[in-house]
Design an enzyme around this catalytic site. Structure first.
Site, PDB file in Angstrom:
ATOM      1  N   GLY A 148      30.467  49.286   2.959  1.00  0.00           N
ATOM      2  CA  GLY A 148      29.029  49.220   2.773  1.00  0.00           C
ATOM      3  C   GLY A 148      28.345  50.453   3.341  1.00  0.00           C
ATOM      4  O   GLY A 148      28.944  51.253   4.062  1.00  0.00           O
ATOM      5  N   CYS A 149      27.060  50.591   3.020  1.00  0.00           N
ATOM      6  CA  CYS A 149      26.314  51.780   3.458  1.00  0.00           C
ATOM      7  C   CYS A 149      26.066  51.774   4.963  1.00  0.00           C
ATOM      8  O   CYS A 149      26.383  52.757   5.651  1.00  0.00           O
ATOM      9  CB  CYS A 149      25.008  51.883   2.683  1.00  0.00           C
ATOM     10  N   TYR A 150      25.517  50.688   5.490  1.00  0.00           N
ATOM     11  CA  TYR A 150      25.336  50.605   6.942  1.00  0.00           C
ATOM     12  C   TYR A 150      26.670  50.751   7.678  1.00  0.00           C
ATOM     13  O   TYR A 150      26.775  51.511   8.650  1.00  0.00           O
ATOM     14  CB  TYR A 150      24.687  49.276   7.320  1.00  0.00           C
ATOM     15  N   THR A 152      29.354  52.311   6.892  1.00  0.00           N
ATOM     16  CA  THR A 152      29.857  53.683   6.861  1.00  0.00           C
ATOM     17  C   THR A 152      29.187  54.542   7.922  1.00  0.00           C
ATOM     18  O   THR A 152      29.853  55.223   8.714  1.00  0.00           O
ATOM     19  CB  THR A 152      29.643  54.304   5.468  1.00  0.00           C
ATOM     20  N   ALA A 153      27.857  54.514   7.961  1.00  0.00           N
ATOM     21  CA  ALA A 153      27.120  55.337   8.925  1.00  0.00           C
ATOM     22  C   ALA A 153      27.444  54.947  10.361  1.00  0.00           C
ATOM     23  O   ALA A 153      27.618  55.809  11.233  1.00  0.00           O
ATOM     24  CB  ALA A 153      25.622  55.226   8.667  1.00  0.00           C
TER      25      ALA A 153
END
EC number: 1.2.1.38
Length: 342
Positions: A148-150, A152-153
């Site tokens: 997911g995007c969150y 990954t960061a």
């Protein structure tokens, strides 16, 4: 050439995936599916792809996905798991940009996503597609769970500290902001222009469905349990994620050197010079994650700033990066894109 099918090509991650694959020298797009828009030329829906993608949307039944080498699912949660068994049995590799195969505990997944898992027997063999952590396993993956995007960061920001065992793992904090495209292309009140513009808010403080995914990844790095507080926020920008991460050092260490050495061979992680403050626009439309690490006032608190484009490194770009690894290609193929500014 790699014969590629894309299931669900009408959302934001879908069109971003098509943008990247259209310029990929080894990609042969053979089918793009949409139940509601079958028959429509892809470039009619997305004029940005005119002259680069000449296909029409087709129904999943007409797509002949079993003839592909790899199929990307840019669909809502719960779709890929219904078709995974048939494709895998046909020898097709699968990359799911949704969450169907990310969480290894099926019961935990069902609790957070509110549905019964249709292919629980395949979850154990799915490989989590964070290249900076799982590159060797990705090479042989039949089912790739794109992060997911969150997650990954946050994971890329914490990874050097957690792997090295230099922080108190019982109290990690992730304070993360996202643009509205992270909510997808569907019509919802909270992402209407009049609601999201000139506004800024936290949400899902009690628990976001990306929390177990992030915690699972950090625990795999640490080899033990971690305590994580994760608070997401919605910001009035279209694309981009900015994660501000906090941890307490358990030993004195040169954190700048630690990050530089851990990521020195990673194409898509850029460790900025000491004292830097990465901006979301510095990664827009690119597959880069830019990070900066700080020790305010020389204290034992370490602050990591991590920025990505939620649609690229947080979704479609990372999926293409994983495809490159899976098919033994140069990892940067199709992804050597400079960020867009302004």
């Amino acid at each position: 050439m790699i014969k590629i099918g894309v299931v669900g090509g009408t959302g934001y991650t879908g069109v971003e995936l098509l943008r990247l694959l259209a310029r990929h020298p080894e990609a042969n797009l053979v089918a793009i599916t949409s139940r509601g828009d079958a028959g429509m030329p892809v470039c009619d829906m997305f004029p940005s792809l005119r002259g680069r993608v000449d296909l029409r949307f087709v129904t999943p039944q007409d797509a002949a996905l079993d003839r592909c080498d790899v199929v990307f699912f840019a669909t809502p949660n719960g779709i890929a798991m219904q078709q995974a068994r048939e494709l895998v049995d046909a020898g097709v590799r699968l990359i799911d940009l949704a969450a169907d195969f990310r969480i290894r505990d099926v019961g935990e997944w069902e609790k957070w996503y509110g549905m019964k898992h249709a292919s629980p027997e395949l979850v154990a063999e799915a490989v989590y597609g964070l290249p900076e952590r799982n590159r060797e396993r990705i090479r042989s993956a039949r089912i790739l769970a794109n992060p997911g995007c969150y997650p990954t960061a946050v994971q890329l920001g914490f990874l050097p500290l957690v792997e090295a065992g230099v922080v108190d793992l019982s109290h990690l904090i992730a304070d993360v902001k996202s643009g509205v495209s992270g909510a997808g292309r569907k019509a919802e009140v909270h992402t209407l222009f009049a609601e999201a513009a000139d506004n800024f808010k936290a949400y899902a403080v009690a628990g976001h469905r990306h929390l177990p995914e992030i915690r699972q990844g950090l625990e795999a790095m640490a080899g033990q349990g971690v305590g994580l507080t994760f608070v997401p926020h919605l910001t009035p920008i279209i694309r981009g994620i900015h994660a501000t991460l906090y941890a307490r050092l358990s030993t004195d260490v040169n954190v700048q050197k630690l990050f530089e050495e851990r990521y020195q061979n990673e194409l898509f992680v850029d460790v900025l010079p000491a004292g830097s403050h990465p901006e979301t626009r510095s990664v827009r439309a690119s597959n880069l994650c830019r990070v900066a690490v700080h020790r305010p006032q020389g204290s034992d608190v370490v602050v990591v700033l991590s920025v990505i484009d939620n649609l690229v490194k947080g979704a479609a770009g990372q999926a293409v990066q994983c495809m490159n690894i899976m098919f033994e290609l140069d990892e940067s193929l199709g992804l050597d894109i400079l960020p867009v500014s302004p």
